[in-house]
Design a protein around this motif. Structure first.
Motif, PDB file in Angstrom:
ATOM      1  N   LEU A  40      47.652  49.716  53.713  1.00 18.54           N
ATOM      2  CA  LEU A  40      48.204  50.857  54.432  1.00 18.54           C
ATOM      3  C   LEU A  40      49.710  50.715  54.651  1.00 18.54           C
ATOM      4  CD1 LEU A  40      45.523  51.504  57.195  1.00 18.54           C
ATOM      5  CD2 LEU A  40      45.941  52.811  55.129  1.00 18.54           C
ATOM      6  N   TYR A  41      50.187  49.461  54.688  1.00 16.82           N
ATOM      7  CA  TYR A  41      51.595  49.223  55.002  1.00 16.82           C
ATOM      8  C   TYR A  41      52.512  49.933  54.014  1.00 16.82           C
ATOM      9  CZ  TYR A  41      55.919  46.715  55.961  1.00 16.82           C
ATOM     10  OH  TYR A  41      57.208  46.399  56.268  1.00 16.82           O
ATOM     11  N   ASN A  42      52.149  49.968  52.740  1.00 15.83           N
ATOM     12  CA  ASN A  42      52.989  50.589  51.714  1.00 15.83           C
ATOM     13  C   ASN A  42      52.600  52.033  51.416  1.00 15.83           C
ATOM     14  OD1 ASN A  42      54.577  48.304  51.251  1.00 15.83           O
ATOM     15  ND2 ASN A  42      52.992  47.413  49.976  1.00 15.83           N
ATOM     16  N   THR A  43      51.715  52.590  52.208  1.00 12.47           N
ATOM     17  CA  THR A  43      51.237  53.947  51.952  1.00 12.47           C
ATOM     18  C   THR A  43      52.330  54.972  52.192  1.00 12.47           C
ATOM     19  OG1 THR A  43      48.998  53.332  52.571  1.00 12.47           O
ATOM     20  CG2 THR A  43      49.530  55.687  52.615  1.00 12.47           C
ATOM     21  N   THR A  44      52.518  55.843  51.208  1.00 11.65           N
ATOM     22  CA  THR A  44      53.419  56.974  51.360  1.00 11.65           C
ATOM     23  C   THR A  44      52.650  58.244  51.016  1.00 11.65           C
ATOM     24  OG1 THR A  44      54.243  56.730  49.091  1.00 11.65           O
ATOM     25  CG2 THR A  44      55.517  55.666  50.844  1.00 11.65           C
ATOM     26  N   LEU A  45      53.009  59.322  51.670  1.00 15.09           N
ATOM     27  CA  LEU A  45      52.348  60.608  51.449  1.00 15.09           C
ATOM     28  C   LEU A  45      53.405  61.643  51.098  1.00 15.09           C
ATOM     29  CD1 LEU A  45      50.030  60.404  54.555  1.00 15.09           C
ATOM     30  CD2 LEU A  45      49.357  60.063  52.187  1.00 15.09           C
ATOM     31  N   PRO A  46      53.087  62.540  50.192  1.00 22.65           N
ATOM     32  CA  PRO A  46      54.078  63.555  49.819  1.00 22.65           C
ATOM     33  C   PRO A  46      54.351  64.514  50.974  1.00 22.65           C
ATOM     34  CG  PRO A  46      51.966  64.032  48.791  1.00 22.65           C
ATOM     35  CD  PRO A  46      51.828  62.701  49.475  1.00 22.65           C
ATOM     36  N   ILE A  47      55.569  65.013  51.007  1.00 25.32           N
ATOM     37  CA  ILE A  47      55.942  66.015  52.009  1.00 25.32           C
ATOM     38  C   ILE A  47      55.244  67.328  51.646  1.00 25.32           C
ATOM     39  CG2 ILE A  47      57.861  67.343  52.988  1.00 25.32           C
ATOM     40  CD1 ILE A  47      57.977  64.391  53.729  1.00 25.32           C
ATOM     41  N   VAL A  48      54.587  67.925  52.628  1.00 21.26           N
ATOM     42  CA  VAL A  48      53.868  69.189  52.424  1.00 21.26           C
ATOM     43  C   VAL A  48      54.481  70.236  53.344  1.00 21.26           C
ATOM     44  CG1 VAL A  48      51.640  70.362  52.599  1.00 21.26           C
ATOM     45  CG2 VAL A  48      51.737  67.969  51.847  1.00 21.26           C
ATOM     46  N   LYS A  49      54.833  71.388  52.766  1.00 18.10           N
ATOM     47  CA  LYS A  49      55.359  72.506  53.554  1.00 18.10           C
ATOM     48  C   LYS A  49      54.335  73.631  53.529  1.00 18.10           C
ATOM     49  CE  LYS A  49      60.200  71.513  52.850  1.00 18.10           C
ATOM     50  NZ  LYS A  49      61.487  71.986  52.361  1.00 18.10           N
ATOM     51  N   VAL A  50      54.064  74.181  54.707  1.00 21.63           N
ATOM     52  CA  VAL A  50      53.110  75.277  54.837  1.00 21.63           C
ATOM     53  C   VAL A  50      53.880  76.515  55.280  1.00 21.63           C
ATOM     54  CG1 VAL A  50      51.031  76.095  56.009  1.00 21.63           C
ATOM     55  CG2 VAL A  50      51.280  73.658  55.457  1.00 21.63           C
ATOM     56  N   SER A  51      53.649  77.610  54.590  1.00 21.91           N
ATOM     57  CA  SER A  51      54.314  78.863  54.959  1.00 21.91           C
ATOM     58  C   SER A  51      53.294  79.993  54.980  1.00 21.91           C
ATOM     59  CB  SER A  51      55.440  79.169  53.965  1.00 21.91           C
ATOM     60  OG  SER A  51      54.929  79.296  52.660  1.00 21.91           O
ATOM     61  N   GLY A  52      53.655  81.077  55.611  1.00 19.32           N
ATOM     62  CA  GLY A  52      52.770  82.224  55.709  1.00 19.32           C
ATOM     63  C   GLY A  52      51.962  82.190  56.996  1.00 19.32           C
ATOM     64  N   GLU A  53      51.120  83.220  57.148  1.00 19.08           N
ATOM     65  CA  GLU A  53      50.291  83.326  58.341  1.00 19.08           C
ATOM     66  C   GLU A  53      48.888  83.777  57.956  1.00 19.08           C
ATOM     67  OE1 GLU A  53      51.916  85.675  61.487  1.00 19.08           O
ATOM     68  OE2 GLU A  53      53.897  84.798  61.269  1.00 19.08           O
ATOM     69  N   GLY A  54      47.927  83.434  58.815  1.00 17.14           N
ATOM     70  CA  GLY A  54      46.545  83.862  58.598  1.00 17.14           C
ATOM     71  C   GLY A  54      45.989  83.363  57.283  1.00 17.14           C
ATOM     72  N   ILE A  55      45.344  84.295  56.539  1.00 16.39           N
ATOM     73  CA  ILE A  55      44.761  83.890  55.263  1.00 16.39           C
ATOM     74  C   ILE A  55      45.789  83.873  54.132  1.00 16.39           C
ATOM     75  CG2 ILE A  55      42.436  84.628  55.882  1.00 16.39           C
ATOM     76  CD1 ILE A  55      42.891  87.131  54.198  1.00 16.39           C
ATOM     77  N   GLU A  56      47.008  84.264  54.408  1.00 16.74           N
ATOM     78  CA  GLU A  56      48.080  84.304  53.407  1.00 16.74           C
ATOM     79  C   GLU A  56      48.939  83.044  53.445  1.00 16.74           C
ATOM     80  OE1 GLU A  56      48.415  86.769  51.146  1.00 16.74           O
ATOM     81  OE2 GLU A  56      46.596  87.651  51.999  1.00 16.74           O
ATOM     82  N   MET A  57      48.381  81.953  53.906  1.00 18.87           N
ATOM     83  CA  MET A  57      49.154  80.717  54.009  1.00 18.87           C
ATOM     84  C   MET A  57      49.249  80.047  52.637  1.00 18.87           C
ATOM     85  SD  MET A  57      47.880  79.151  57.612  1.00 18.87           S
ATOM     86  CE  MET A  57      49.207  78.005  57.725  1.00 18.87           C
ATOM     87  N   GLU A  58      50.402  79.441  52.386  1.00 19.86           N
ATOM     88  CA  GLU A  58      50.611  78.713  51.144  1.00 19.86           C
ATOM     89  C   GLU A  58      51.087  77.305  51.461  1.00 19.86           C
ATOM     90  OE1 GLU A  58      53.079  80.566  48.245  1.00 19.86           O
ATOM     91  OE2 GLU A  58      52.186  82.538  48.575  1.00 19.86           O
ATOM     92  N   MET A  59      50.652  76.382  50.637  1.00 19.70           N
ATOM     93  CA  MET A  59      51.091  74.989  50.782  1.00 19.70           C
ATOM     94  C   MET A  59      51.936  74.621  49.573  1.00 19.70           C
ATOM     95  SD  MET A  59      47.697  73.041  52.295  1.00 19.70           S
ATOM     96  CE  MET A  59      48.012  71.689  51.256  1.00 19.70           C
ATOM     97  N   GLU A  60      53.050  73.973  49.860  1.00 20.26           N
ATOM     98  CA  GLU A  60      53.904  73.487  48.784  1.00 20.26           C
ATOM     99  C   GLU A  60      53.986  71.969  48.913  1.00 20.26           C
ATOM    100  OE1 GLU A  60      58.585  73.528  47.680  1.00 20.26           O
ATOM    101  OE2 GLU A  60      57.771  75.361  48.562  1.00 20.26           O
ATOM    102  N   VAL A  61      53.505  71.270  47.883  1.00 18.63           N
ATOM    103  CA  VAL A  61      53.508  69.819  47.872  1.00 18.63           C
ATOM    104  C   VAL A  61      54.612  69.357  46.931  1.00 18.63           C
ATOM    105  CG1 VAL A  61      52.172  67.734  47.405  1.00 18.63           C
ATOM    106  CG2 VAL A  61      51.022  69.774  48.289  1.00 18.63           C
TER     107      VAL A  61
END
Length: 123
Positions: A1-22
């Protein structure tokens, strides 16, 4: 776990129109903080004493055991008693003291090794 990195995720939109950008940039990541993860130490009661890291034969002879979670600062974060036998309160206190000391030492040695690896990675 010490070296674990996770990609930055951006979430935009509202309700069911949400989008994720990884991000697909391997350097656009955040590092998982494991600086306060406890180490679990298990102590087995055998006869009138107890053992840390016992052999299979010792485990087979044990009457019960205690798991102790130890934080890097030496605080006990959790404890669980299991097994069929009873543990005398005085013995339990001794087991906790030893478990915390062992946990602190493991944390020190682990952090020393991780720091050495981190400094080698910078070369």
């Amino acid at each position: 776990l010490y070296n674990t990195t996770l990609p930055i995720v951006k979430v935009s939109g509202e309700g069911i129109e949400m989008e994720m950008e990884v991000s697909d940039d391997p350097y656009h990541v955040w590092k998982l903080d494991v600086s306060n993860c406890p180490i679990c130490i298990t102590l087995y009661q055998i006869g009138g004493g107890f053992a840390v890291d016992p052999s299979e034969e010792e485990v087979a002879c044990s009457e019960g055991f205690v798991h102790i979670g130890v934080q890097p600062n030496g605080d006990m974060s959790s404890m669980e008693k299991a097994g069929a036998g009873n543990i005398d309160p005085t013995t339990l206190l001794e087991m906790v003291e030893v478990g915390v000391r062992v946990g602190e030492e493991i944390h020190k040695q682990l952090n020393k090794q991780l720091d050495a690896e981190k400094s080698l990675a910078k070369l």
